[in-house]
Design a protein around this motif. Structure first.
Motif, PDB file in Angstrom:
ATOM      1  N   LYS A 230       0.831  -1.208   0.000  1.00 60.51           N
ATOM      2  CA  LYS A 230       0.000   0.000   0.000  1.00 60.51           C
ATOM      3  C   LYS A 230       0.859   1.249   0.000  1.00 60.51           C
ATOM      4  O   LYS A 230       0.352   2.361   0.144  1.00 60.51           O
ATOM      5  N   GLY A 231       2.170   1.088  -0.144  1.00 64.80           N
ATOM      6  CA  GLY A 231       3.041   2.224  -0.403  1.00 64.80           C
ATOM      7  C   GLY A 231       3.681   2.848   0.813  1.00 64.80           C
ATOM      8  O   GLY A 231       4.159   3.977   0.746  1.00 64.80           O
ATOM      9  N   ALA A 232       3.713   2.133   1.940  1.00 59.85           N
ATOM     10  CA  ALA A 232       4.384   2.691   3.114  1.00 59.85           C
ATOM     11  C   ALA A 232       5.873   2.789   2.838  1.00 59.85           C
ATOM     12  O   ALA A 232       6.450   1.921   2.194  1.00 59.85           O
ATOM     13  N   SER A 233       6.482   3.858   3.352  1.00 62.05           N
ATOM     14  CA  SER A 233       7.911   4.036   3.104  1.00 62.05           C
ATOM     15  C   SER A 233       8.690   2.987   3.886  1.00 62.05           C
ATOM     16  O   SER A 233       8.197   2.393   4.849  1.00 62.05           O
ATOM     17  N   ALA A 234       9.949   2.794   3.483  1.00 61.22           N
ATOM     18  CA  ALA A 234      10.765   1.754   4.111  1.00 61.22           C
ATOM     19  C   ALA A 234      10.906   2.001   5.602  1.00 61.22           C
ATOM     20  O   ALA A 234      10.800   1.076   6.415  1.00 61.22           O
ATOM     21  N   SER A 235      11.109   3.265   5.979  1.00 60.93           N
ATOM     22  CA  SER A 235      11.319   3.547   7.402  1.00 60.93           C
ATOM     23  C   SER A 235      10.025   3.317   8.177  1.00 60.93           C
ATOM     24  O   SER A 235      10.040   2.854   9.305  1.00 60.93           O
ATOM     25  N   ARG A 236       8.883   3.619   7.552  1.00 66.44           N
ATOM     26  CA  ARG A 236       7.614   3.409   8.244  1.00 66.44           C
ATOM     27  C   ARG A 236       7.359   1.915   8.435  1.00 66.44           C
ATOM     28  O   ARG A 236       6.876   1.490   9.488  1.00 66.44           O
ATOM     29  N   VAL A 237       7.701   1.138   7.439  1.00 64.83           N
ATOM     30  CA  VAL A 237       7.524  -0.310   7.564  1.00 64.83           C
ATOM     31  C   VAL A 237       8.339  -0.832   8.740  1.00 64.83           C
ATOM     32  O   VAL A 237       7.865  -1.607   9.571  1.00 64.83           O
ATOM     33  N   VAL A 238       9.594  -0.354   8.832  1.00 62.31           N
ATOM     34  CA  VAL A 238      10.463  -0.852   9.903  1.00 62.31           C
ATOM     35  C   VAL A 238       9.968  -0.364  11.259  1.00 62.31           C
ATOM     36  O   VAL A 238       9.709  -1.153  12.166  1.00 62.31           O
ATOM     37  N   PHE A 239       9.828   0.968  11.391  1.00 56.31           N
ATOM     38  CA  PHE A 239       9.588   1.509  12.726  1.00 56.31           C
ATOM     39  C   PHE A 239       8.155   1.306  13.183  1.00 56.31           C
ATOM     40  O   PHE A 239       7.886   1.093  14.347  1.00 56.31           O
ATOM     41  N   HIS A 240       7.210   1.385  12.260  1.00 56.90           N
ATOM     42  CA  HIS A 240       5.816   1.355  12.663  1.00 56.90           C
ATOM     43  C   HIS A 240       5.246  -0.046  12.655  1.00 56.90           C
ATOM     44  O   HIS A 240       4.405  -0.393  13.479  1.00 56.90           O
ATOM     45  N   HIS A 241       5.715  -0.915  11.752  1.00 58.87           N
ATOM     46  CA  HIS A 241       5.098  -2.235  11.612  1.00 58.87           C
ATOM     47  C   HIS A 241       5.968  -3.359  12.142  1.00 58.87           C
ATOM     48  O   HIS A 241       5.491  -4.223  12.873  1.00 58.87           O
ATOM     49  N   ALA A 242       7.250  -3.365  11.782  1.00 58.81           N
ATOM     50  CA  ALA A 242       8.051  -4.566  12.020  1.00 58.81           C
ATOM     51  C   ALA A 242       8.690  -4.597  13.410  1.00 58.81           C
ATOM     52  O   ALA A 242       8.717  -5.638  14.057  1.00 58.81           O
ATOM     53  N   LEU A 243       9.179  -3.443  13.883  1.00 60.08           N
ATOM     54  CA  LEU A 243       9.984  -3.447  15.109  1.00 60.08           C
ATOM     55  C   LEU A 243       9.240  -4.042  16.301  1.00 60.08           C
ATOM     56  O   LEU A 243       9.808  -4.771  17.100  1.00 60.08           O
ATOM     57  N   ARG A 244       7.948  -3.733  16.400  1.00 65.42           N
ATOM     58  CA  ARG A 244       7.187  -4.160  17.564  1.00 65.42           C
ATOM     59  C   ARG A 244       7.215  -5.674  17.730  1.00 65.42           C
ATOM     60  O   ARG A 244       7.410  -6.185  18.832  1.00 65.42           O
ATOM     61  N   GLY A 245       7.046  -6.382  16.645  1.00 66.92           N
ATOM     62  CA  GLY A 245       7.093  -7.842  16.742  1.00 66.92           C
ATOM     63  C   GLY A 245       8.512  -8.378  16.722  1.00 66.92           C
ATOM     64  O   GLY A 245       8.824  -9.375  17.365  1.00 66.92           O
ATOM     65  N   GLY A 246       9.370  -7.680  15.976  1.00 69.14           N
ATOM     66  CA  GLY A 246      10.725  -8.192  15.776  1.00 69.14           C
ATOM     67  C   GLY A 246      11.582  -8.119  17.015  1.00 69.14           C
ATOM     68  O   GLY A 246      12.558  -8.865  17.148  1.00 69.14           O
ATOM     69  N   LEU A 247      11.232  -7.225  17.935  1.00 69.00           N
ATOM     70  CA  LEU A 247      12.086  -7.036  19.108  1.00 69.00           C
ATOM     71  C   LEU A 247      11.652  -7.868  20.311  1.00 69.00           C
ATOM     72  O   LEU A 247      12.256  -7.781  21.371  1.00 69.00           O
ATOM     73  N   LEU A 248      10.606  -8.703  20.140  1.00 70.67           N
ATOM     74  CA  LEU A 248      10.057  -9.414  21.295  1.00 70.67           C
ATOM     75  C   LEU A 248      11.093 -10.245  22.045  1.00 70.67           C
ATOM     76  O   LEU A 248      11.244 -10.124  23.255  1.00 70.67           O
ATOM     77  N   SER A 249      11.832 -11.091  21.307  1.00 69.89           N
ATOM     78  CA  SER A 249      12.771 -11.962  22.005  1.00 69.89           C
ATOM     79  C   SER A 249      13.932 -11.155  22.564  1.00 69.89           C
ATOM     80  O   SER A 249      14.493 -11.487  23.614  1.00 69.89           O
ATOM     81  N   ALA A 250      14.290 -10.067  21.871  1.00 72.73           N
ATOM     82  CA  ALA A 250      15.357  -9.214  22.386  1.00 72.73           C
ATOM     83  C   ALA A 250      14.940  -8.581  23.705  1.00 72.73           C
ATOM     84  O   ALA A 250      15.732  -8.513  24.647  1.00 72.73           O
ATOM     85  N   VAL A 251      13.675  -8.170  23.806  1.00 73.56           N
ATOM     86  CA  VAL A 251      13.197  -7.541  25.040  1.00 73.56           C
ATOM     87  C   VAL A 251      13.164  -8.561  26.181  1.00 73.56           C
ATOM     88  O   VAL A 251      13.554  -8.260  27.318  1.00 73.56           O
ATOM     89  N   ALA A 252      12.744  -9.798  25.867  1.00 75.43           N
ATOM     90  CA  ALA A 252      12.722 -10.836  26.903  1.00 75.43           C
ATOM     91  C   ALA A 252      14.128 -11.069  27.439  1.00 75.43           C
ATOM     92  O   ALA A 252      14.334 -11.247  28.640  1.00 75.43           O
ATOM     93  N   TRP A 253      15.103 -11.052  26.554  1.00 74.60           N
ATOM     94  CA  TRP A 253      16.486 -11.267  26.976  1.00 74.60           C
ATOM     95  C   TRP A 253      17.013 -10.068  27.749  1.00 74.60           C
ATOM     96  O   TRP A 253      17.816 -10.210  28.676  1.00 74.60           O
ATOM     97  N   LEU A 254      16.534  -8.882  27.379  1.00 72.73           N
ATOM     98  CA  LEU A 254      17.049  -7.660  27.997  1.00 72.73           C
ATOM     99  C   LEU A 254      16.730  -7.559  29.481  1.00 72.73           C
ATOM    100  O   LEU A 254      17.455  -6.907  30.211  1.00 72.73           O
TER     101      LEU A 254
END
Lengths: 325, 321
Positions: A230-254
């Motif tokens: 739908k045309g979201a910019s690369a940074s929006r995809v990373v920061f708004h969509h992907a990071l929240r799920g992608g950082l889960l295991s990192a946060v558990a370890w932190l």
């Protein structure tokens, strides 16, 4: 959500702290020897006076109960921590006089040493977060390119070269050979550079690995494709969509990791002769300083519990499925 | 029409006979992973060097020669000498025996405890499972360094007595310090089993719902037999992978303890104590730090490569919690 967090705090944090303190208290009491064991035994009158001063002549269960009572917070004025880190002034927690430093209380030792460890730890944590998460995200975005391989190689190196090897090596290179920094000490601001980076890099490596793994998994999912379509910019995809799920295991370890980093790594503080609480941990055990061991364990345990709790809160916010369970 | 595949697509009999078992398949995938092969062969070489070639080494790890103290690497001493003139290469090979032994044996202790605990918790389920896992959670939150250190101090005197008893036996006079190492096995093993327990529990819980377990139950087998003969063999993949990854963690812990001066005592050495000695005099004698640190890191690299390779080959999901 609130109920979940409250349950978590009551069912996990309090028992954990209680078990840690009880275990430490009795383990060191049942160990042979004591703080006053020397080659030559003390005259009995002096021994009796010492025992009375430290309440060692009470029955063990009474000592234990008294200690627990002294640990209970009796007031709540955290603002007092601003002037000094004295837990007695802020919470009414009395950690008793130290056995080894005859004229100091454990409260005073913690008040002078914990801020040093906290400063070193906070800076190192920032380095670890920035480098680790940054490198992990970049590696996941450019998955299977030379950038990805570089990050993977670097993070594996960080995992396999412990701080007690990398610390002296950094010191050898930057202080002894290049003479940019002091090899050890904690006097001027730039003395913090080497310990902060050695500690930070050690924690950045596993963080990069976890972030990379999580982000690769998330970036391959359908909702990311939809967002891109739908045309979201690369940074929006990373920061708004992907990071929240992608950082889960990192946060558990932190959670547990940041407790360790904040209360100071013994190796790093020893190598660079930083007067922090991490160094006090082992010294106090070998010199059988009962109250100082317990005091450091209380501080460390509290940090673990608080950091785990914060990591839980963060995880529950990032992944609502967890809170529902 | 039937939905059978056409006759032509059936493979020729030779190939069909050479069907691969899951383990053969995994081995084939592992062989194709160059890093894993590199890790495995480096590890094998190190073990051979330390355990087989090391004892026959011409230069002694404990013989002191003060005239040659702190000599730089040369033809006589390839990696230089330490303060007391002992050959560093011989000491690294000797220290490797201690470090690798602690790594493998303590991992085995952790493996045994972890697998048993996790299997029982996962198999029982219900309240027993909740209780056991809550206990493991609490243990997991303990500052493990403190526990290991307390255990080391706590068991120091009994072990001293064990040492005196052991060295008094005929032919065992060289075994001084064995007690301390035994304590390290136990202490490290006692804190490192938690991850293994959690992983095994998860797999056991999944496997016990399978039909073949139901079949075994219907046949009237005792629970212990089902657990050890039917459930655990099917969880072997993840167990192998995490055992391989426990070894470097254990070796790191041992080196860390030795670095703090809590590990093996002089004149014995492990890689941790060698690194500690090296860090103290790195300014004038770089080789004392660089060689032990390098070989230690190389070992950790190899173990991690091998573990990662095994994980990919056995297709264990990256289930770190």
């Amino acid at each position: 959500m609130l109920r979940y967090l409250a349950r978590r705090l009551l069912l996990q944090a309090v028992p954990v702290l209680f078990v840690i303190i009880t275990l430490t208290f009795f383990l060191q009491r049942f160990a042979p020897g004591g703080p006053f064991t020397r080659e030559k035994s003390l005259p009995p009158e002096i021994q009796r006076n010492l025992d009375a001063y430290y309440h060692l002549d009470d029955p063990l269960w009474k000592q234990y109960c008294d200690y627990l009572w002294d640990l209970c917070p009796k007031k709540f004025t955290p603002l007092a921590l601003r002037s000094s880190f004295d837990l007695k002034a802020a919470f009414g927690i009395d950690l008793r006089p130290s056995f080894k430093y005859a004229s100091r209380t454990v409260n005073e030792i913690i008040a002078t040493e914990l801020p040093v460890s906290l400063k070193l730890g906070t800076l190192a944590l920032l380095v670890a977060l920035g480098l680790g998460i940054g490198a992990g995200v970049v590696a996941a975005l450019w998955h299977n390119t030379w950038i990805d391989r570089l990050v993977s190689a670097w993070s594996l190196t960080g995992l396999c070269v412990p701080t007690f090897v990398s610390g002296p090596l950094f010191s050898l290179l930057f202080a002894v050979q290049l003479r940019w920094l002091n090899p050890f000490g904690w006097y001027e601001p730039r003395d913090a550079v080497l310990p902060v980076f050695v500690l930070g890099l050690a924690y950045a490596a596993p963080l990069a690995r976890l972030t990379r793994g999580g982000m690769i998994e998330v970036l391959a999912q359908d909702f990311i494709r939809t967002a891109r379509a739908k045309g979201a910019s690369a940074s929006r995809v990373v920061f708004h969509h992907a990071l929240r799920g992608g950082l889960l295991s990192a946060v558990a370890w932190l959670g547990p990791a940041s407790a360790g980093i904040l209360t100071g790594s013994f190796a790093v503080e020893t190598i660079f002769q930083v007067p922090g609480l991490g160094r006090e941990f082992v010294v106090s055990v070998t010199s059988r300083d009962y109250t100082l061991v317990l005091g450091t364990v209380v501080v460390y345990g509290t940090f673990i519990v608080v950091c785990n709790f914060l990591a839980d809160v963060l995880q529950a916010w990032m992944n609502p499925k967890l809170a529902l369970e | 029409m039937s939905d059978r595949p056409p006759q032509l697509n059936i493979p020729p009999p030779e190939e069909a006979a050479a069907g691969l078992s899951p383990w053969q398949d995994a081995w084939r995938r592992l062989r194709r992973n160059q890093l894993a092969i590199f890790g495995g062969s480096t590890l094998l070489a190190l073990v051979l060097l330390c355990f087989v070639i090391g004892p026959f080494f011409a230069q002694s790890w404990r013989e002191q020669n003060l005239a040659h103290g702190l000599a730089a690497p040369s033809a006589a001493h390839w990696l230089g000498t330490d303060l007391h003139g002992r050959d560093l290469l011989a000491r690294i090979l000797y220290g490797g025996r201690i470090s690798l032994l602690v790594g493998f044996v303590a991992s085995f202790v952790a493996l045994t405890i972890g697998v048993t605990y996790g299997a029982v918790a996962g198999w029982q389920g219900g309240r027993a499972d909740t209780l056991m896992m809550r206990a493991a959670d609490i243990l997991n939150a303990l500052p493990f360094t403190i526990i290991v250190i307390l255990l080391l101090v706590f068991l120091k005197d009994p072990m001293q007595r064990f040492d005196t008893w052991l060295t008094a036996l005929p032919g065992l006079s060289g075994w001084q310090g064995a007690g301390k190492i035994l304590v390290m096995f136990a202490a490290i093993g006692a804190v490192e089993w938690l991850t293994m327990a959690r992983i095994v529990r998860g797999h056991v819980m999944a496997i016990k719902k399978m039909e073949y377990i139901e079949a075994a139950r219907a046949l009237g087998y005792r629970p212990a037999r089902i657990l050890f003969c039917h459930v655990l063999p099917n969880a072997l993949g993840p167990i192998v992978v995490y055992a391989t990854l426990t070894v470097p963690a254990v070796m790191m812990l041992e080196a860390f303890l030795s670095f703090l001066g809590l590990g093996v005592d002089a004149p014995m050495s492990s890689w941790g104590t060698l690194i500690k000695d090296g860090a103290e005099r790195m300014e004038e004698c770089w080789w004392l730090l660089v060689f032990p640190g390098g070989i230690f890191s190389l070992t950790l690299f190899s173990l991690n490569f091998l573990g990662d390779g095994l994980r990919d080959a056995l297709d264990v999901r990256a289930a770190k919690d």
